[in-house]
Design a protein around this motif. Structure first.
Motif, PDB file in Angstrom:
ATOM      1  N   HIS A 178     -16.336  55.814 -16.124  1.00 40.72           N
ATOM      2  CA  HIS A 178     -17.727  54.697 -16.703  1.00 40.72           C
ATOM      3  C   HIS A 178     -17.206  54.289 -18.086  1.00 40.72           C
ATOM      4  CE1 HIS A 178     -19.897  57.178 -13.652  1.00 40.72           C
ATOM      5  NE2 HIS A 178     -20.021  56.023 -13.766  1.00 40.72           N
ATOM      6  N   LYS A 179     -17.531  52.770 -18.505  1.00 44.05           N
ATOM      7  CA  LYS A 179     -17.429  52.568 -20.021  1.00 44.05           C
ATOM      8  C   LYS A 179     -15.954  52.282 -20.312  1.00 44.05           C
ATOM      9  CE  LYS A 179     -22.014  54.953 -22.435  1.00 44.05           C
ATOM     10  NZ  LYS A 179     -22.299  56.266 -22.710  1.00 44.05           N
ATOM     11  N   GLY A 180     -15.551  51.624 -19.242  1.00 46.17           N
ATOM     12  CA  GLY A 180     -14.286  50.897 -19.330  1.00 46.17           C
ATOM     13  C   GLY A 180     -13.207  50.448 -18.090  1.00 46.17           C
ATOM     14  N   THR A 181     -11.899  50.020 -18.497  1.00 44.03           N
ATOM     15  CA  THR A 181     -11.725  49.140 -17.219  1.00 44.03           C
ATOM     16  C   THR A 181     -12.072  49.641 -16.037  1.00 44.03           C
ATOM     17  OG1 THR A 181      -9.765  48.735 -18.754  1.00 44.03           O
ATOM     18  CG2 THR A 181      -9.695  48.038 -16.861  1.00 44.03           C
ATOM     19  N   ASN A 182     -11.899  51.462 -15.497  1.00 42.75           N
ATOM     20  CA  ASN A 182     -10.904  52.228 -13.833  1.00 42.75           C
ATOM     21  C   ASN A 182     -12.920  52.213 -13.503  1.00 42.75           C
ATOM     22  OD1 ASN A 182      -9.827  53.569 -12.658  1.00 42.75           O
ATOM     23  ND2 ASN A 182     -10.816  55.801 -13.465  1.00 42.75           N
ATOM     24  N   PHE A 183     -13.410  51.559 -14.066  1.00 38.55           N
ATOM     25  CA  PHE A 183     -15.321  51.559 -13.599  1.00 38.55           C
ATOM     26  C   PHE A 183     -14.795  51.230 -12.208  1.00 38.55           C
ATOM     27  CE2 PHE A 183     -18.882  49.271 -12.994  1.00 38.55           C
ATOM     28  CZ  PHE A 183     -20.138  50.125 -12.002  1.00 38.55           C
ATOM     29  N   LEU A 184     -14.392  49.964 -12.250  1.00 38.56           N
ATOM     30  CA  LEU A 184     -14.590  49.363 -10.935  1.00 38.56           C
ATOM     31  C   LEU A 184     -13.676  49.473 -10.242  1.00 38.56           C
ATOM     32  CD1 LEU A 184     -14.945  45.034 -12.451  1.00 38.56           C
ATOM     33  CD2 LEU A 184     -16.524  46.501 -11.133  1.00 38.56           C
ATOM     34  N   GLY A 185     -12.549  49.509 -10.041  1.00 41.84           N
ATOM     35  CA  GLY A 185     -11.104  50.154  -9.262  1.00 41.84           C
ATOM     36  C   GLY A 185     -11.709  51.214  -8.733  1.00 41.84           C
ATOM     37  N   TRP A 186     -12.269  52.482  -9.534  1.00 42.98           N
ATOM     38  CA  TRP A 186     -12.225  53.861  -9.093  1.00 42.98           C
ATOM     39  C   TRP A 186     -13.863  53.564  -8.464  1.00 42.98           C
ATOM     40  CZ3 TRP A 186     -16.330  57.582  -8.737  1.00 42.98           C
ATOM     41  CH2 TRP A 186     -15.590  58.908  -8.475  1.00 42.98           C
ATOM     42  N   HIS A 187     -14.654  53.164  -8.288  1.00 38.63           N
ATOM     43  CA  HIS A 187     -15.794  53.138  -7.633  1.00 38.63           C
ATOM     44  C   HIS A 187     -15.291  52.356  -6.826  1.00 38.63           C
ATOM     45  CE1 HIS A 187     -18.064  54.716 -11.148  1.00 38.63           C
ATOM     46  NE2 HIS A 187     -18.715  54.811 -10.202  1.00 38.63           N
ATOM     47  N   ARG A 188     -14.600  51.667  -6.114  1.00 35.47           N
ATOM     48  CA  ARG A 188     -14.003  51.350  -5.187  1.00 35.47           C
ATOM     49  C   ARG A 188     -13.247  51.999  -4.410  1.00 35.47           C
ATOM     50  NH1 ARG A 188     -11.212  44.899  -4.692  1.00 35.47           N
ATOM     51  NH2 ARG A 188     -13.555  44.057  -4.691  1.00 35.47           N
ATOM     52  N   VAL A 189     -12.346  53.054  -5.074  1.00 35.94           N
ATOM     53  CA  VAL A 189     -11.757  53.706  -3.708  1.00 35.94           C
ATOM     54  C   VAL A 189     -12.817  54.466  -3.095  1.00 35.94           C
ATOM     55  CG1 VAL A 189     -10.251  56.095  -4.120  1.00 35.94           C
ATOM     56  CG2 VAL A 189      -9.781  53.130  -5.041  1.00 35.94           C
ATOM     57  N   TYR A 190     -13.942  55.028  -4.183  1.00 36.52           N
ATOM     58  CA  TYR A 190     -14.830  56.166  -3.947  1.00 36.52           C
ATOM     59  C   TYR A 190     -15.701  55.559  -2.258  1.00 36.52           C
ATOM     60  CZ  TYR A 190     -18.599  59.535  -5.074  1.00 36.52           C
ATOM     61  OH  TYR A 190     -19.839  60.064  -5.330  1.00 36.52           O
ATOM     62  N   LEU A 191     -15.654  54.220  -2.040  1.00 36.42           N
ATOM     63  CA  LEU A 191     -16.893  53.314  -1.898  1.00 36.42           C
ATOM     64  C   LEU A 191     -15.845  53.278  -0.438  1.00 36.42           C
ATOM     65  CD1 LEU A 191     -18.805  49.912  -3.132  1.00 36.42           C
ATOM     66  CD2 LEU A 191     -19.589  52.711  -2.783  1.00 36.42           C
ATOM     67  N   LEU A 192     -14.677  52.691  -0.650  1.00 37.20           N
ATOM     68  CA  LEU A 192     -14.101  53.017   0.836  1.00 37.20           C
ATOM     69  C   LEU A 192     -13.766  54.878   1.295  1.00 37.20           C
ATOM     70  CD1 LEU A 192     -10.635  51.340   0.077  1.00 37.20           C
ATOM     71  CD2 LEU A 192     -12.780  50.677   1.427  1.00 37.20           C
ATOM     72  N   ILE A 193     -13.466  55.011   1.249  1.00 39.05           N
ATOM     73  CA  ILE A 193     -13.531  57.068   0.879  1.00 39.05           C
ATOM     74  C   ILE A 193     -15.264  57.494   2.215  1.00 39.05           C
ATOM     75  CG2 ILE A 193     -13.704  59.104   0.968  1.00 39.05           C
ATOM     76  CD1 ILE A 193     -11.511  58.870  -1.873  1.00 39.05           C
ATOM     77  N   PHE A 194     -16.385  57.520   1.369  1.00 39.49           N
ATOM     78  CA  PHE A 194     -17.787  56.946   1.365  1.00 39.49           C
ATOM     79  C   PHE A 194     -17.864  56.498   2.821  1.00 39.49           C
ATOM     80  CE2 PHE A 194     -22.680  56.421   1.713  1.00 39.49           C
ATOM     81  CZ  PHE A 194     -22.361  57.133   2.264  1.00 39.49           C
ATOM     82  N   GLU A 195     -17.266  55.360   3.015  1.00 35.11           N
ATOM     83  CA  GLU A 195     -17.470  54.438   4.200  1.00 35.11           C
ATOM     84  C   GLU A 195     -16.202  54.710   5.540  1.00 35.11           C
ATOM     85  OE1 GLU A 195     -17.658  49.794   4.915  1.00 35.11           O
ATOM     86  OE2 GLU A 195     -15.970  50.104   4.127  1.00 35.11           O
ATOM     87  N   ALA A 196     -15.227  54.684   4.964  1.00 33.19           N
ATOM     88  CA  ALA A 196     -14.224  55.657   6.355  1.00 33.19           C
ATOM     89  C   ALA A 196     -15.182  57.305   6.793  1.00 33.19           C
ATOM     90  CB  ALA A 196     -12.792  56.317   5.610  1.00 33.19           C
ATOM     91  N   ALA A 197     -15.539  57.931   5.449  1.00 33.50           N
ATOM     92  CA  ALA A 197     -16.691  59.203   6.182  1.00 33.50           C
ATOM     93  C   ALA A 197     -17.486  58.471   7.859  1.00 33.50           C
ATOM     94  CB  ALA A 197     -16.887  60.223   5.401  1.00 33.50           C
ATOM     95  N   LEU A 198     -18.508  58.287   7.044  1.00 36.76           N
ATOM     96  CA  LEU A 198     -18.753  56.852   7.823  1.00 36.76           C
ATOM     97  C   LEU A 198     -18.634  56.869   9.597  1.00 36.76           C
ATOM     98  CD1 LEU A 198     -21.143  54.972   5.480  1.00 36.76           C
ATOM     99  CD2 LEU A 198     -22.336  56.791   6.356  1.00 36.76           C
ATOM    100  N   ARG A 199     -17.612  55.949   9.253  1.00 39.59           N
ATOM    101  CA  ARG A 199     -16.690  55.308  10.341  1.00 39.59           C
ATOM    102  C   ARG A 199     -16.518  56.598  11.459  1.00 39.59           C
ATOM    103  NH1 ARG A 199     -15.935  49.867   9.976  1.00 39.59           N
ATOM    104  NH2 ARG A 199     -13.916  49.662  11.262  1.00 39.59           N
ATOM    105  N   GLN A 200     -16.574  57.930  11.027  1.00 36.41           N
ATOM    106  CA  GLN A 200     -15.463  58.492  11.381  1.00 36.41           C
ATOM    107  C   GLN A 200     -17.027  58.710  12.392  1.00 36.41           C
ATOM    108  OE1 GLN A 200     -14.262  61.658   9.281  1.00 36.41           O
ATOM    109  NE2 GLN A 200     -12.165  61.170   9.409  1.00 36.41           N
ATOM    110  N   LYS A 201     -18.076  58.830  11.875  1.00 38.50           N
ATOM    111  CA  LYS A 201     -19.049  59.450  12.882  1.00 38.50           C
ATOM    112  C   LYS A 201     -19.482  57.970  13.660  1.00 38.50           C
ATOM    113  CE  LYS A 201     -19.928  63.459  10.785  1.00 38.50           C
ATOM    114  NZ  LYS A 201     -19.516  64.061  12.032  1.00 38.50           N
ATOM    115  N   ASN A 202     -19.389  57.448  13.465  1.00 37.67           N
ATOM    116  CA  ASN A 202     -19.598  55.707  14.335  1.00 37.67           C
ATOM    117  C   ASN A 202     -18.457  54.327  13.888  1.00 37.67           C
ATOM    118  OD1 ASN A 202     -20.689  53.155  15.541  1.00 37.67           O
ATOM    119  ND2 ASN A 202     -22.756  54.075  15.572  1.00 37.67           N
ATOM    120  N   LYS A 203     -17.487  54.513  14.285  1.00 34.11           N
ATOM    121  CA  LYS A 203     -17.104  53.107  14.293  1.00 34.11           C
ATOM    122  C   LYS A 203     -17.698  51.681  14.202  1.00 34.11           C
ATOM    123  CE  LYS A 203     -12.234  52.616  14.453  1.00 34.11           C
ATOM    124  NZ  LYS A 203     -11.240  52.867  13.568  1.00 34.11           N
ATOM    125  N   ASN A 204     -18.412  51.307  14.536  1.00 33.83           N
ATOM    126  CA  ASN A 204     -18.819  50.174  14.606  1.00 33.83           C
ATOM    127  C   ASN A 204     -19.833  50.511  13.204  1.00 33.83           C
ATOM    128  OD1 ASN A 204     -18.295  49.001  17.401  1.00 33.83           O
ATOM    129  ND2 ASN A 204     -19.619  50.880  18.111  1.00 33.83           N
TER     130      ASN A 204
END
Length: 397
Positions: free
Chosen positions: A123-149
């Protein structure tokens, strides 16, 4: 005798009402207290930090690799999902919460990343956007393990600025039982009702009845997405100031607007609305990057921030030990993510929860009581008053 009966019944109901009010609407455990104060970030080590076990971090890496290898998926505004798509997403989130193959469960394991000193570097700097993008990808991948669609939807909260009946969470269709549950206190309706976290705290949100909190500004978000004079990353992230005109500064408004756990950095991912909100932040950044591409702007990672050492490009991303901060800008992170544009007139994404305001040519929320039902759950004390009135009428009139 009738009068005595009324008095006894009244005292009993009032006592029960106070207890039920405490249980259903209030926070008896202090779960909304700040756990980690970011003002102390400069006092702690700048070394890599993560409270999660290495084996769980390895699982995060597996999810990250799956996200990059996975085929394209389309993220849509959540109100434009059809009923089946929305239910599939909700079911996948609930399935993560119920899956205890990773301690304490897969949903909370991911939520726990965003805690303690980790939040200093994201937070409060350059890393905010990139780190949260990785975070979302990880969460979404976990969701897609439950339902690929399933793909992670986003919540374009700027639309909720235009609610006819005042822009407060209790009036938004997002906070009804068919979406995320009620917004006033402990979440007791909808798919995530009475969710408990690792500390046994119940998921809760804070009502914004006095309209003291504001959502993100449509004008500022439009400037970030489309104004050609705003075309460098350092213009949209925090530098040494708390600049509310930056994307991160604007993102803070929705956290406070929802309130409760969402308003506390340590707790915010424990509310599923967190991921919908940050998906919209990522959508806005994606639109910004498209603008850069049209202008032939080649972005370089420039370290800015209030605690700038944590935002250095070659510093290891906290909890993502295989990545550096600069990797958050890698185009491959977004290669398989397609964002459907935020709803626009005249069809507003064919959503039954949105309508086109022809005067201003913008999509606005439809009245939630007409489309999804109210999220209002009347406290027991109100029902008890009604019961007393009924008894009084039958006994004395």
């Amino acid at each position: 005798m009738k009068v005595l009966l009324i008095i006894v019944l009244f005292l009993t109901l009032v006592t029960d009402s106070v207890l039920s009010l405490d249980e259903e609407l209030l926070d008896p455990f202090g779960c909304n207290e700040t756990l980690f104060d970011t003002k102390t970030c400069h006092r702690v080590s700048y070394d890599y930090y993560c409270t999660i076990s290495r084996s769980t971090q390895d699982w995060f890496r597996e999810l990250y690799n799956e996200a990059l290898a996975d085929g394209p998926r389309t993220r849509k505004e959540i109100r434009t999902l059809d009923d089946a798509e929305r239910q599939a997403y909700i079911d996948a989130v609930v399935a993560l919460k119920n899956d205890k193959s990773v301690w304490p469960n897969k949903y909370d394991a991911i939520a726990m990343i965003h805690t303690n000193r980790t939040i200093c570097s994201v937070h409060k700097g350059t890393n905010f956007l990139g780190w949260h993008r990785v975070y979302l990808l990880i969460f979404e991948a976990a969701l897609r393990q439950k339902n690929k669609n399933v793909a992670l939807p986003y919540w374009a909260s700027v639309i909720d600025n235009y609610m006819d009946n005042h822009p407060i969470p209790n009036n938004s269709v997002i906070f009804t039982d068919v979406f995320l549950g009620n917004s006033d206190g402990i979440v007791r309706t909808g798919p995530f009702k009475y969710w408990k976290d690792l500390e046994n705290c119940t998921l809760q949100r804070s009502p914004n009845f006095n309209n003291s909190m504001r959502l993100m500004s449509p004008n500022i978000i439009d400037t970030i997405q489309n104004n050609l004079s705003v075309h460098h990353m350092k213009q949209i992230v925090y530098d040494e100031n708390d600049d509310w005109t930056t994307l991160e500064g604007q993102h803070n408004h929705a956290h406070d607007w929802v309130g409760g756990m969402m308003s506390i950095l340590d707790d915010s991912p424990r509310d599923p609305v967190f991921f919908l909100h940050h998906a919209f932040i990522d959508y806005t950044w994606t639109k910004f990057i498209r603008k850069q591409q049209k202008l032939f702007v080649e972005e370089e990672y420039e370290s800015v921030g209030q605690d700038v050492k944590r935002h250095y490009p070659n510093r290891t991303m906290d909890c993502f030990y295989w990545l550096r901060n600069v990797d958050g800008l890698d185009p491959k992170l977004a290669a398989n993510v397609i964002y459907e544009d935020s709803p626009e007139c005249p069809d507003c994404g064919h959503s039954k929860y949105l309508k086109c305001d022809a005067t201003f040519n913008i999509c606005i929320p439809d009245d939630k009581t007409e489309t999804a039902g109210t999220n209002r759950v009347y406290p027991l004390w109100q029902l008890h008053v009604c019961l007393l009135c009924s008894l009084f009428y039958h006994l004395f009139l």
